[in-house]
Design an enzyme around this catalytic site. Structure first.
Site, mmCIF file in Angstrom:
data_model
loop_
_atom_site.group_PDB
_atom_site.id
_atom_site.type_symbol
_atom_site.label_atom_id
_atom_site.label_comp_id
_atom_site.label_asym_id
_atom_site.label_seq_id
_atom_site.Cartn_x
_atom_site.Cartn_y
_atom_site.Cartn_z
ATOM 1 N N CYS A 1 7.380 1.627 5.916
ATOM 2 C CA CYS A 1 6.479 1.690 6.695
ATOM 3 C C CYS A 1 6.786 2.997 7.611
ATOM 4 O O CYS A 1 4.899 3.464 7.526
ATOM 5 C CB CYS A 1 6.373 -0.210 6.901
ATOM 6 N N LYS B 1 -1.508 -2.189 14.457
ATOM 7 C CA LYS B 1 0.059 -2.129 13.562
ATOM 8 C C LYS B 1 -0.198 -0.725 13.436
ATOM 9 O O LYS B 1 1.161 -0.512 13.404
ATOM 10 C CB LYS B 1 -0.872 -3.111 12.094
ATOM 11 N N THR C 1 1.144 -1.430 -0.094
ATOM 12 C CA THR C 1 -0.035 0.157 0.088
ATOM 13 C C THR C 1 0.402 1.438 0.090
ATOM 14 O O THR C 1 1.109 1.829 1.088
ATOM 15 C CB THR C 1 -0.757 -0.444 1.088
HETATM 16 N N1 SAJ Z 1 15.170 4.811 12.399
HETATM 17 C C1 SAJ Z 1 16.116 5.721 12.861
HETATM 18 N N2 SAJ Z 1 15.804 5.616 14.884
HETATM 19 C C2 SAJ Z 1 15.899 5.084 15.464
HETATM 20 C C3 SAJ Z 1 15.390 3.373 14.763
HETATM 21 C C4 SAJ Z 1 15.002 3.823 12.939
HETATM 22 O O1 SAJ Z 1 16.232 6.927 11.680
HETATM 23 O O2 SAJ Z 1 15.855 5.119 16.192
HETATM 24 C C5 SAJ Z 1 15.374 4.777 10.661
HETATM 25 C C6 SAJ Z 1 16.028 3.443 10.517
HETATM 26 O O3 SAJ Z 1 17.457 3.853 9.835
HETATM 27 C C7 SAJ Z 1 15.657 3.515 9.267
HETATM 28 C C8 SAJ Z 1 13.751 3.920 9.606
HETATM 29 O O4 SAJ Z 1 14.056 3.949 10.228
HETATM 30 O O5 SAJ Z 1 15.495 3.858 7.639
HETATM 31 C C9 SAJ Z 1 13.216 2.364 9.965
HETATM 32 O O6 SAJ Z 1 13.267 1.274 10.170
HETATM 33 P P1 SAJ Z 1 13.115 0.327 10.831
HETATM 34 O O7 SAJ Z 1 13.956 -0.397 10.992
HETATM 35 O O8 SAJ Z 1 13.035 0.875 12.533
HETATM 36 O O9 SAJ Z 1 11.671 0.002 10.240
HETATM 37 P P2 SAJ Z 1 11.310 -1.320 9.301
HETATM 38 O O10 SAJ Z 1 10.760 0.025 8.598
HETATM 39 O O11 SAJ Z 1 11.885 -1.859 8.486
HETATM 40 O O12 SAJ Z 1 10.194 -2.093 9.718
HETATM 41 C C10 SAJ Z 1 9.501 -1.768 10.386
HETATM 42 C C11 SAJ Z 1 9.082 -2.283 11.521
HETATM 43 N N3 SAJ Z 1 8.035 -1.687 12.663
HETATM 44 C C12 SAJ Z 1 8.062 -1.722 14.062
HETATM 45 O O13 SAJ Z 1 9.712 -1.784 14.658
HETATM 46 C C13 SAJ Z 1 7.596 -1.126 14.544
HETATM 47 C C14 SAJ Z 1 8.867 -3.250 11.220
HETATM 48 O O14 SAJ Z 1 8.227 -4.300 12.952
HETATM 49 C C15 SAJ Z 1 7.315 -3.375 10.984
HETATM 50 O O15 SAJ Z 1 7.185 -4.817 10.202
HETATM 51 C C16 SAJ Z 1 7.697 -2.642 9.546
HETATM 52 O O16 SAJ Z 1 7.928 -1.741 9.540
HETATM 53 C C17 SAJ Z 1 6.071 -2.844 8.533
HETATM 54 O O17 SAJ Z 1 6.093 -3.309 7.486
HETATM 55 O O18 SAJ Z 1 5.459 -2.218 9.096
#
Ligand code: SAJ
Length: 425
Positions: free
Chosen positions: A256, A202, A81
């Site tokens: 996401c 979610k 989405t």
């Molecule tokens: N990031 C920061 N600071 C942080 C943590 C992350 O700047 O403290 C940045 C990362 O560098 C990256 C982005 O945020 O660019 C997102 O990365 P992420 O690893 O936090 O998350 P995603 O998008 O890979 O996965 C998320 C996850 N959601 C949560 O942890 C609540 C995952 O569990 C979900 O399944 C996924 O989104 C989804 O499909 O919705």
């Protein structure tokens, strides 16, 4: 239905637990690869698992969604989405639903895993399924929502072991979904009572993360002005038993977290609410790539450099560490803006091969050699082990490091004779 970044690992996990699974997708390349026991989706351990379950004849693949539905007892809809101009684009869910509806039979269970607006399963998916099948949801077939919540890079493990949330459009649908997921999920399957609550869970999770990252980024901005190292602050503050400050950084990428807040922002608007915190968090996080560009621009200017005689080395293009995934990566904006300012930009990433016409190099030495400034955009593990004094020798004077992920120790960088700027330090 949908054999992408989450659909394919899910299909494999279910097939590996003993079910007969068919991965249905409109993407022929994806389907052809699965038929040969291969995956064009990069995810840890996925290649091996696809090969294993295809060899064991537990997983097959097809582009014919309707006939795959006819042959099945359970259909999981796991399609993207993506963020469009007016918010998240639900067209993939809608067309998948039409194709599924044409194959629906009595007694089947349909579960939506894609992120959708609160009430989306009942108000968007259910009417499409009913109108195109002539069957009644909750009576003739069962309909539930169960969000995929697996972290890219750890999808297979998390699909198996994370607590699974389910919610039906009615009690029996929730019960059927719980029973199904209980067959392959190693931890608890939590029926939250209805599909709208499950959808809300979610979106809340990703909004929680977005808002917390924005807070870390805002604190970093204050620290930067005060000459305080935000990482020291966070490390100390997080020793408090009830505090968990996130990591400030060059931007929030992925498919996401930057998108899911809009499910609430748009829905709230429809409900006559203005969700200020969620919107502000988005604005803060969206401003971070620009902040990184400003840090580089200012540091180079201070070092007496103009864009025309500066070479900038970008370390990391993926949206997060140790993945080749570039969806929504902040690197795209950072590189684009630096180039627009007239800087010569070279990019290194150990996992990424291409990006909109820009070459991405695998040889870090070549990228760093002769550069005036290094900008770390992605926290790939290999960057944490860089030999700083060797790095300093390869760079031109004055030698600037912009640490967009706060992975280096500023003291060692400065000791090596380089100027250091991090996010909030
Ligand atoms: N990031 C920061 N600071 C942080 C943590 C992350 O700047 O403290 C940045 C990362 O560098 C990256 C982005 O945020 O660019 C997102 O990365 P992420 O690893 O936090 O998350 P995603 O998008 O890979 O996965 C998320 C996850 N959601 C949560 O942890 C609540 C995952 O569990 C979900 O399944 C996924 O989104 C989804 O499909 O919705």
């Amino acid at each position: 239905m949908g054999a992408g970044h989450i659909g394919l690992p899910t299909a494999c996990v279910i097939a590996d637990s003993g079910f007969q699974v068919v991965a249905a997708d409109i993407n022929e390349k994806l389907v052809d690869a699965v038929k040969k026991g291969r995956s064009i989706i990069t995810e840890n351990c996925l290649e091996d698992l696809v090969s294993k379950v295809v060899k064991a004849k537990k997983l097959t693949a097809t582009t014919d969604v309707t006939s795959a539905t006819k042959d099945s007892d359970v259909v999981l809809i796991i399609v993207p989405t993506p963020l469009g101009t007016a918010g998240p684009d639900l067209n993939a869910i809608k067309s998948a639903a039409k194709a599924v509806a044409r194959g629906l039979r009595r007694g089947m269970l349909v579960v939506l895993e894609s992120t959708i607006y609160p009430e989306g399963t009942k108000k968007i998916l259910q009417p499409i399924l009913e109108e195109n099948s002539g069957l009644r949801a909750g009576e003739d077939f069962y309909l539930a929502y169960s969000p995929e919540r697996a972290l890219p890079t750890r999808s297979i493990e998390e699909i198996r072991t994370n607590v699974r949330i389910v919610g039906g459009i009615n009690e029996i649908s929730g019960k059927k979904a719980k029973e199904f997921y209980g067959k392959f999920v190693a931890s608890e399957v939590l029926d939250v009572g209805d599909s709208t609550t499950a959808e809300f869970v979610k979106i809340s999770e990703n909004v929680y993360r977005d808002v917390n990252i924005a807070l870390a980024n805002e604190l970093a901005m204050i620290a930067e002005k005060l000459g305080v190292d935000i990482q020291k602050v966070i490390d100390a503050a997080n020793r408090h038993p009830r505090v968990k400050i996130h990591v400030p950084g060059a931007g929030v990428g992925g498919h996401c977290i930057p998108k899911d807040p809009y499910f609430f922002i748009n829905k709230a608007q429809e409900l006559g609410l203005n969700v200020r915190l969620i919107k502000t968090a988005r604005e803060i996080n969206e401003s971070m790539p620009e902040h990184v560009v400003e840090l580089a621009e200012n540091a180079l200017e201070k070092g007496g450099k103009t864009p025309a005689d500066s070479k900038i080395a970008i370390l990391g293009y993926a949206y997060k560490g140790d993945t080749s995934d570039i969806r929504g990566t902040p690197a795209e904006r950072i590189v684009g803006e630096l180039k627009a300012l007239g800087f010569k930009v070279c990019i290194h990433d150990p996992f990424v091969n291409y990006s909109n016409g820009t070459a991405i190099e695998k040889d870090m030495e070549q990228v760093v050699s002769g550069s005036d400034c290094i900008v770390v955009v992605t926290d790939h593990s290999q960057y944490r082990n860089i030999n700083i004094s060797e790095l300093a020798k390869k760079m031109r004077k004055p030698g600037i490091v912009i640490d967009g992920r706060n992975i280096f120790d500023p003291v060692s960088i400065r000791k090596a004779g380089l100027a250091y700027y991090g996010i909030g330090r």
